[in-house]
Motif scaffolding. Structure first.
Motif, mmCIF file in Angstrom:
data_model
loop_
_atom_site.group_PDB
_atom_site.id
_atom_site.type_symbol
_atom_site.label_atom_id
_atom_site.label_comp_id
_atom_site.label_asym_id
_atom_site.label_seq_id
_atom_site.Cartn_x
_atom_site.Cartn_y
_atom_site.Cartn_z
ATOM 1 N N GLU A 296 28.581 38.626 60.235
ATOM 2 C CA GLU A 296 29.588 39.454 61.438
ATOM 3 C C GLU A 296 30.123 40.414 60.874
ATOM 4 O O GLU A 296 30.659 41.364 61.570
ATOM 5 C CB GLU A 296 30.348 38.435 61.899
ATOM 6 N N THR A 297 30.687 40.745 59.558
ATOM 7 C CA THR A 297 31.485 41.650 58.996
ATOM 8 C C THR A 297 30.819 42.467 57.995
ATOM 9 O O THR A 297 31.556 43.509 57.393
ATOM 10 C CB THR A 297 32.845 40.828 58.371
ATOM 11 N N LEU A 298 29.664 42.046 57.563
ATOM 12 C CA LEU A 298 29.134 42.693 56.471
ATOM 13 C C LEU A 298 30.134 42.648 55.249
ATOM 14 O O LEU A 298 30.565 41.513 55.254
ATOM 15 C CB LEU A 298 28.587 44.203 56.571
ATOM 16 N N MET A 299 30.304 43.481 54.396
ATOM 17 C CA MET A 299 30.917 43.400 53.224
ATOM 18 C C MET A 299 32.531 43.719 53.167
ATOM 19 O O MET A 299 32.859 44.566 53.699
ATOM 20 C CB MET A 299 30.396 44.198 52.125
ATOM 21 N N ASN A 300 33.323 42.710 52.849
ATOM 22 C CA ASN A 300 34.676 42.850 53.084
ATOM 23 C C ASN A 300 35.417 43.105 51.872
ATOM 24 O O ASN A 300 36.312 44.089 51.521
ATOM 25 C CB ASN A 300 35.515 41.458 53.474
ATOM 26 N N THR A 301 35.065 42.381 50.604
ATOM 27 C CA THR A 301 35.898 42.659 49.341
ATOM 28 C C THR A 301 34.710 42.678 48.295
ATOM 29 O O THR A 301 33.599 42.189 48.454
ATOM 30 C CB THR A 301 36.802 41.497 49.115
ATOM 31 N N SER A 302 35.227 43.120 47.171
ATOM 32 C CA SER A 302 34.338 43.241 45.908
ATOM 33 C C SER A 302 35.272 43.451 44.781
ATOM 34 O O SER A 302 36.226 44.133 44.701
ATOM 35 C CB SER A 302 33.395 43.976 45.859
ATOM 36 N N VAL A 303 35.082 42.886 43.540
ATOM 37 C CA VAL A 303 35.395 43.343 42.200
ATOM 38 C C VAL A 303 34.761 44.442 42.235
ATOM 39 O O VAL A 303 33.396 44.833 42.372
ATOM 40 C CB VAL A 303 34.844 42.141 41.202
ATOM 41 N N ARG A 304 35.462 45.505 41.650
ATOM 42 C CA ARG A 304 34.981 46.796 41.528
ATOM 43 C C ARG A 304 34.234 47.134 40.055
ATOM 44 O O ARG A 304 34.944 46.692 38.961
ATOM 45 C CB ARG A 304 36.323 47.793 41.392
ATOM 46 N N ALA A 305 33.357 47.841 39.933
ATOM 47 C CA ALA A 305 32.428 47.906 38.727
ATOM 48 C C ALA A 305 33.552 48.775 37.586
ATOM 49 O O ALA A 305 33.385 48.170 36.375
ATOM 50 C CB ALA A 305 31.559 48.894 38.987
ATOM 51 N N ASP A 306 34.627 49.311 38.025
ATOM 52 C CA ASP A 306 35.692 49.912 36.997
ATOM 53 C C ASP A 306 36.607 49.253 36.870
ATOM 54 O O ASP A 306 37.596 49.607 36.392
ATOM 55 C CB ASP A 306 35.775 51.299 37.504
ATOM 56 N N ASP A 307 36.704 47.981 37.157
ATOM 57 C CA ASP A 307 37.946 46.961 36.957
ATOM 58 C C ASP A 307 37.521 45.952 35.863
ATOM 59 O O ASP A 307 37.141 45.093 36.217
ATOM 60 C CB ASP A 307 38.488 46.476 38.268
ATOM 61 N N PRO A 308 37.667 46.161 34.687
ATOM 62 C CA PRO A 308 37.479 45.219 33.697
ATOM 63 C C PRO A 308 38.392 44.040 33.541
ATOM 64 O O PRO A 308 37.911 42.844 32.737
ATOM 65 C CB PRO A 308 37.366 46.069 32.261
ATOM 66 N N LYS A 309 39.429 43.956 34.374
ATOM 67 C CA LYS A 309 40.016 43.032 34.265
ATOM 68 C C LYS A 309 40.060 41.743 35.140
ATOM 69 O O LYS A 309 40.696 40.699 34.972
ATOM 70 C CB LYS A 309 41.757 43.349 34.532
ATOM 71 N N ALA A 310 39.072 42.229 36.268
ATOM 72 C CA ALA A 310 38.780 41.173 37.355
ATOM 73 C C ALA A 310 38.586 39.714 36.599
ATOM 74 O O ALA A 310 37.568 39.673 35.871
ATOM 75 C CB ALA A 310 37.987 41.668 38.182
ATOM 76 N N ARG A 311 39.334 38.418 37.130
ATOM 77 C CA ARG A 311 38.901 37.373 36.512
ATOM 78 C C ARG A 311 37.618 36.607 37.462
ATOM 79 O O ARG A 311 37.697 36.674 38.495
ATOM 80 C CB ARG A 311 40.034 36.541 36.656
ATOM 81 N N PRO A 312 36.913 35.769 36.756
ATOM 82 C CA PRO A 312 35.878 34.858 37.553
ATOM 83 C C PRO A 312 36.573 34.268 38.420
ATOM 84 O O PRO A 312 37.801 33.682 38.204
ATOM 85 C CB PRO A 312 35.263 34.225 36.487
ATOM 86 N N GLY A 313 35.992 34.083 39.571
ATOM 87 C CA GLY A 313 36.666 33.461 40.607
ATOM 88 C C GLY A 313 37.255 34.338 41.749
ATOM 89 O O GLY A 313 37.558 33.908 42.942
ATOM 90 N N SER A 314 37.279 35.506 41.323
ATOM 91 C CA SER A 314 38.263 36.455 42.529
ATOM 92 C C SER A 314 36.922 37.177 43.098
ATOM 93 O O SER A 314 35.892 37.516 42.512
ATOM 94 C CB SER A 314 38.821 37.388 41.544
ATOM 95 N N VAL A 315 37.229 37.449 44.382
ATOM 96 C CA VAL A 315 36.075 38.226 45.081
ATOM 97 C C VAL A 315 36.492 39.605 45.136
ATOM 98 O O VAL A 315 36.139 40.445 45.869
ATOM 99 C CB VAL A 315 35.510 37.663 46.359
ATOM 100 N N GLY A 316 37.446 39.995 44.282
ATOM 101 C CA GLY A 316 37.981 41.414 44.244
ATOM 102 C C GLY A 316 38.849 42.083 45.508
ATOM 103 O O GLY A 316 39.499 41.260 45.971
ATOM 104 N N VAL A 317 38.936 43.103 45.599
ATOM 105 C CA VAL A 317 39.975 43.839 46.518
ATOM 106 C C VAL A 317 39.078 43.987 47.884
ATOM 107 O O VAL A 317 37.925 44.232 47.663
ATOM 108 C CB VAL A 317 40.799 44.933 45.979
#
Ligand code: MCA
Ligand code: AMP
Length: 492
Positions: A296-317
């Protein structure tokens, strides 16, 4: 005539969604196994088909994992005709419902495809993979419906989510920003082409960027090794696919090289378990980037390719243009970014659908003002990233990345003469994330319908991916004083 201009500098066909679709382009657009088309051939084939179907109120698309499906969907978008992708394995009852609900004027199919009797009354148009093109398409209203994708709810048959053209453009441009996705990328995947993930992100995504798609026909570890190892730059998959890669990668140097050489590995449609993240990263040095979306919403959040700090388990910003809030039990927005306070994810933005086809009631229920209630529960970390912790509805099962409603399976099981009572639950499964479990009270004690019989019944009526993977027999379902089935008591 050759031109010194680069493809992205040449005048296009005038199509706003696919600026790279030019009759004179010899860049590869799509490859399915041995078969491929350039942007020029795609422009001709889809352009010609667009002329043929132009003016139709709505078309269905027999969405096999082939080049024809990709040409068919591009043609419908060029023509501005809403397209309903059909899973070719859909069973009788579900297909009957979708056709009645969406009333397609035509069905687009590959020349060799055999269509079921349910489609006998719908005029068939064979999809060409070459052609003479057509006049440049006229402008299409960004608010006009572009695609209707059927998605399961907790009860009742699937609902058709009406996706406007602007939502497709908005979501593809937002993920391109998050993933630095360009026309130089070569996307590899083996996703089915009747859902948002495989069709919109996985086919329309590379075409919007002017890049290349290599589709595997069906997912396999061998296919990923081969295509990522020979020029593929980005991989899309559901967690089950990454689980199978994680299982294989420890003993497969070719696969390690292929994954390590990729620019980006993206997972979505369900949560990727931590052990699979870890195994892939340990073996290849690469992380898997998660993104969170919904039909219904297509894509909402993502870990950004240029964010090396994102932790596994996060769906990003939240992606550019997506408004996201968490709402507590009382309906109040959660202000905290503390990694602890849980709320339901609600979203708004140009990426949203406009409603469920023929279901104003369900559409109204799904929104709080202009905020769409996703039903997903999450926390937000201090850096603004989102972690999904659960789901509001226990009667929704995510298996292999497919959303499956317990209610639709129960209804079909109850129609079987050997079944008196049925309840369906989801259980953790290392490969599928969750597996569908059916709890059955037989009509006649002592003469149970066999598991194979019940499984085949669900596969034939709904779809093979909705079939129970486990059948358990009971003398009675556990019920509370009101007679309601207590699903929490259904454990072994
Ligand atoms: C097995 N089969 C049967 C039966 N049993 N057919 C009829 N009757 C039966 N009793 C057949 C199946 O049709 C299939 O045929 C084959 O056996 C294997 O089926 P299955 O066991 O279901 O396959 P699997 O190995 O479990 O599949 C795993 C998978 C698959 C490849 C990961 O689950 C998959 O493709 N998932 C992707 C889901 C997805 O794209 N979700 C996106 C929606 P055959 O061999 O001919 O195939 S979510 C979305 O779009 C949102 C926006 C998002 O965020 O992404
Ligand atoms: P669907 O309705 O089939 O499009 O599935 C959408 C649902 O898939 C969402 O509401 C989430 O529950 C789930 N989902 C999609 N991506 C993710 C992800 N990266 N992590 C966890 N759940 C996800």
């Amino acid at each position: 005539m050759t031109s010194d201009l680069k493809d992205d500098e040449k005048p296009g066909t005038g199509d706003d969604l696919f600026p790279a679709l030019r009759p004179d382009s010899d860049r590869t657009a799509l490859r399915f196994g041995e078969r491929s088309v350039t942007y020029g051939t795609l422009a001709s084939a889809a352009g010609g088909l667009a002329v043929r179907i132009g003016g139709a109120s709505r078309v269905a698309l027999w969405a096999t994992p082939t080049l024809e499906t990709a040409v068919g969907v591009v043609a419908a978008l060029l023509a501005g005709v809403p397209v309903v992708p059909l899973n070719p394995k859909t069973g009788e009852r579900e297909l009957g419902h979708i056709l009645k609900d969406s009333a397609p004027r035509l069905v687009l199919a590959g020349p060799g495809d055999e269509l079921p009797a349910a489609l006998a009354g719908v005029e068939r148009v064979d999809i060409p993979v070459s052609g003479l093109g057509g006049p440049p398409p006229g402008p299409v209203d960004p608010a006009a419906p572009a695609m209707i994708v059927y998605t399961s709810g907790t009860t009742g048959p699937p609902k058709g989510a009406v996706l406007p053209r602007r939502a497709i453009a908005a979501t593809l441009d937002a993920v391109a920003d998050a993933w630095a996705w360009t026309g130089d990328d070569v996307l590899v995947h083996g996703l089915p082409l009747f859902h948002v993930h495989g069709l919109i992100l996985g086919v329309l995504g590379p075409l919007r960027r002017g890049g290349e798609l290599r589709h595997l026909g069906r997912f396999s570890v061998d296919g990923v090794r081969r295509e990522l190892g020979s020029g593929g730059t980005v991989l899309f998959g559901v967690p089950t696919m990454y689980h199978r890669l994680a299982e294989a990668v420890g003993e497969d140097p070719g696969l390690v090289r292929a994954l390590a050489g990729a620019r980006l590995l993206v997972s979505g449609s369900a949560a990727l378990p931590l052990p699979d993240h870890t195994r892939i990263t340990t073996a290849t040095g690469r992380r898997v980037v998660e993104r969170y979306g919904m039909t219904e919403t297509l894509m909402n959040t993502s870990v950004r390719a240029d964010d090396p700090k994102a932790r596994p388990g996060s769906v990003g910003v939240p992606l550019p243009g997506v408004g996201l809030r968490l709402v507590d039990e009382a309906g109040e927005p959660v202000a905290a970014y503390d990694g602890e306070t849980i709320g339901e994810i609600q979203v708004r933005g140009a990426n949203l659908f406009t409603g469920y086809l023929n279901r104003p009631d369900a559409t109204a229920e799904a929104f709080d003002g202009d905020w769409f209630r996703t039903g997903d529960m999450a926390v937000r970390d201090p850096d603004g990233s989102v972690r999904i912790v659960g789901r509001r509805a226990t009667d929704l099962i995510k298996s292999g990345g497919y959303k499956i409603g317990a209610g639709e399976i129960e209804n079909v099981l109850l129609d079987h003469p050997g079944v008196r009572e049925a309840a369906v639950t989801g259980e953790p499964d290392p490969d599928l994330g969750e597996r569908v479990v059916a709890w059955i009270v037989p009509t006649t004690p002592g003469t149970r319908p066999t598991p194979d019989e019940l499984t085949a019944h669900v596969a034939a009526e709904l779809a093979p991916h909705k079939r129970p993977r486990v059948i358990r027999y009971l003398d009675a379902l556990p019920r509370n004083d009101m007679g309601k089935v207590m699903k929490r008591a259904l454990t072994v």
